[in-house]
Scaffold this motif. Structure first.
Motif, PDB file in Angstrom:
ATOM      1  N   GLN A   1      26.143  45.826  34.912  1.00 26.55           N
ATOM      2  CA  GLN A   1      26.142  47.203  34.402  1.00 26.55           C
ATOM      3  C   GLN A   1      24.738  47.642  34.012  1.00 26.55           C
ATOM      4  N   ARG A   2      23.980  46.708  33.436  1.00 25.34           N
ATOM      5  CA  ARG A   2      22.623  47.042  33.008  1.00 25.34           C
ATOM      6  C   ARG A   2      21.694  47.247  34.199  1.00 25.34           C
ATOM      7  N   GLN A   3      21.816  46.390  35.228  1.00 27.44           N
ATOM      8  CA  GLN A   3      20.887  46.428  36.346  1.00 27.44           C
ATOM      9  C   GLN A   3      21.303  47.376  37.468  1.00 27.44           C
ATOM     10  N   GLN A   4      22.621  47.508  37.694  1.00 29.37           N
ATOM     11  CA  GLN A   4      23.083  48.270  38.844  1.00 29.37           C
ATOM     12  C   GLN A   4      24.007  49.432  38.495  1.00 29.37           C
ATOM     13  N   GLY A   5      24.393  49.525  37.235  1.00 28.95           N
ATOM     14  CA  GLY A   5      25.299  50.592  36.833  1.00 28.95           C
ATOM     15  C   GLY A   5      26.667  50.469  37.462  1.00 28.95           C
ATOM     16  N   ALA A   6      27.069  49.235  37.780  1.00 22.96           N
ATOM     17  CA  ALA A   6      28.361  48.977  38.424  1.00 22.96           C
ATOM     18  C   ALA A   6      29.153  47.971  37.595  1.00 22.96           C
ATOM     19  N   THR A   7      30.415  47.795  37.976  1.00 27.19           N
ATOM     20  CA  THR A   7      31.275  46.816  37.316  1.00 27.19           C
ATOM     21  C   THR A   7      31.747  45.796  38.342  1.00 27.19           C
ATOM     22  N   PRO A   8      31.564  44.512  38.076  1.00 31.98           N
ATOM     23  CA  PRO A   8      32.001  43.502  39.048  1.00 31.98           C
ATOM     24  C   PRO A   8      33.518  43.423  39.144  1.00 31.98           C
ATOM     25  N   GLY A   9      33.983  43.064  40.323  1.00 30.38           N
ATOM     26  CA  GLY A   9      35.410  42.836  40.534  1.00 30.38           C
ATOM     27  C   GLY A   9      35.624  41.417  41.023  1.00 30.38           C
ATOM     28  N   TYR A  10      36.898  41.031  41.165  1.00 30.62           N
ATOM     29  CA  TYR A  10      37.217  39.667  41.591  1.00 30.62           C
ATOM     30  C   TYR A  10      38.307  39.721  42.656  1.00 30.62           C
ATOM     31  N   ARG A  11      38.111  38.935  43.706  1.00 32.12           N
ATOM     32  CA  ARG A  11      39.053  38.937  44.822  1.00 32.12           C
ATOM     33  C   ARG A  11      39.589  37.533  45.052  1.00 32.12           C
ATOM     34  N   VAL A  12      40.902  37.409  45.104  1.00 31.64           N
ATOM     35  CA  VAL A  12      41.520  36.121  45.415  1.00 31.64           C
ATOM     36  C   VAL A  12      41.383  35.887  46.923  1.00 31.64           C
ATOM     37  N   ILE A  13      40.660  34.845  47.287  1.00 35.70           N
ATOM     38  CA  ILE A  13      40.401  34.543  48.689  1.00 35.70           C
ATOM     39  C   ILE A  13      41.479  33.624  49.261  1.00 35.70           C
ATOM     40  N   ASP A  14      41.932  32.702  48.427  1.00 38.60           N
ATOM     41  CA  ASP A  14      42.888  31.706  48.911  1.00 38.60           C
ATOM     42  C   ASP A  14      43.653  31.145  47.722  1.00 38.60           C
ATOM     43  N   GLU A  15      44.755  30.491  47.981  1.00 32.78           N
ATOM     44  CA  GLU A  15      45.504  29.783  46.956  1.00 32.78           C
ATOM     45  C   GLU A  15      46.233  28.617  47.606  1.00 32.78           C
ATOM     46  N   LYS A  16      46.515  27.608  46.811  1.00 29.51           N
ATOM     47  CA  LYS A  16      47.197  26.439  47.344  1.00 29.51           C
ATOM     48  C   LYS A  16      48.002  25.781  46.241  1.00 29.51           C
ATOM     49  N   GLY A  17      48.960  24.938  46.651  1.00 27.33           N
ATOM     50  CA  GLY A  17      49.793  24.222  45.699  1.00 27.33           C
ATOM     51  C   GLY A  17      51.133  24.885  45.489  1.00 27.33           C
TER      52      GLY A  17
END
Length: 244
Positions: A177-193
């Motif tokens: 937010q300080r450097q790019q004025g954006a908010t990070p997101g998170y993406r589930v790429i894979d799952e197992k078990g």
């Protein structure tokens, strides 16, 4: 948030059933569930509110979390187990969990407290403790133990991943937010078990850039590791958590 005034019912049988579905537990004694949801502001006397059940539920929650940590993390010293427990059973964590479950919808509140919009964390955190106490009274310790483990396991694993209490997601968010004025997101790429013991591979994403993914025993813990990976890459270092 249901209001109760002049003895009118605050939660319909349909809402009680919906609440049970959210909890994953069906009360034999529906009046007990109703009391679990009743704040002192809506009760004729404090003994008819959820305060006594909150007192009991706090103890059941603490014991269950301690036993779970003792069993699940045999290599962790007492100080680390204490740190994890303090995070998981804090009023803020309980309130966050209750809001995530949507429990506000089922609470029975006096008009004074329900008229102020967003409920104080203390009120909704007390409700989830009261519900745990109610499940203990209604179904015994094993039932309450199982419900607590299911509801709080993600928070336990997430707190355990915060080595030395470092919240990498928070650090990444502030930095981006300080450097790019954006908010990070998170993406589930894979799952197992199997369903009861899944692992997740998650990557942090900032604008159009996806950082190296990381595996974790819960989505929250994987997100913490993914955030740490992203911070390291942004600083020109190797990501500490491999994706395989």
């Amino acid at each position: 948030m249901s209001k109760k005034d002049n003895g009118s019912p605050g939660v319909s049988p349909e809402l009680l059933a919906e609440c049970e579905a959210v909890l994953g537990y069906e009360f034999r004694d529906k009046d007990l569930l109703y009391r679990c949801l009743t704040h002192a502001s809506a009760a004729k006397t404090r003994l008819e509110s959820n305060e006594r059940l909150e007192f009991l539920g706090d103890a059941v929650l603490g014991l269950t979390i301690c036993e779970t940590l003792f069993t699940r993390f045999p290599a962790n010293a007492e100080g680390e187990l204490t740190r994890i427990k303090s995070v998981v059973v804090s009023r803020a964590s309980c309130a966050t969990l209750a809001r995530r479950m949507g429990l506000e919808k089922y609470l029975v509140l006096g008009r004074g407290i329900s008229a102020h919009g967003r409920l104080p964390s203390s009120v909704i955190a007390a409700a989830i403790e009261a519900i745990i106490g109610g499940i203990y009274v209604d179904g015994g310790f094993d039932k309450a133990h199982a419900i607590v483990q299911r509801l709080f396991m993600d928070d336990i694993l997430s707190a355990a991943q915060l080595e030395s209490g470092i919240n990498y997601k928070s650090i990444l968010q502030q930095s981006v937010q300080r450097q790019q004025g954006a908010t990070p997101g998170y993406r589930v790429i894979d799952e197992k078990g199997p369903d009861h013991s899944k692992c997740f591979k998650v990557a942090a994403v900032v604008k159009d850039q996806e950082f190296p993914g990381a595996w974790g025993p819960s989505k929250k813990s994987a997100e913490q590791r993914a955030a740490e990976n992203a911070l390291c890459v942004m600083e020109g270092a190797e990501p500490p958590h491999t994706a395989e």
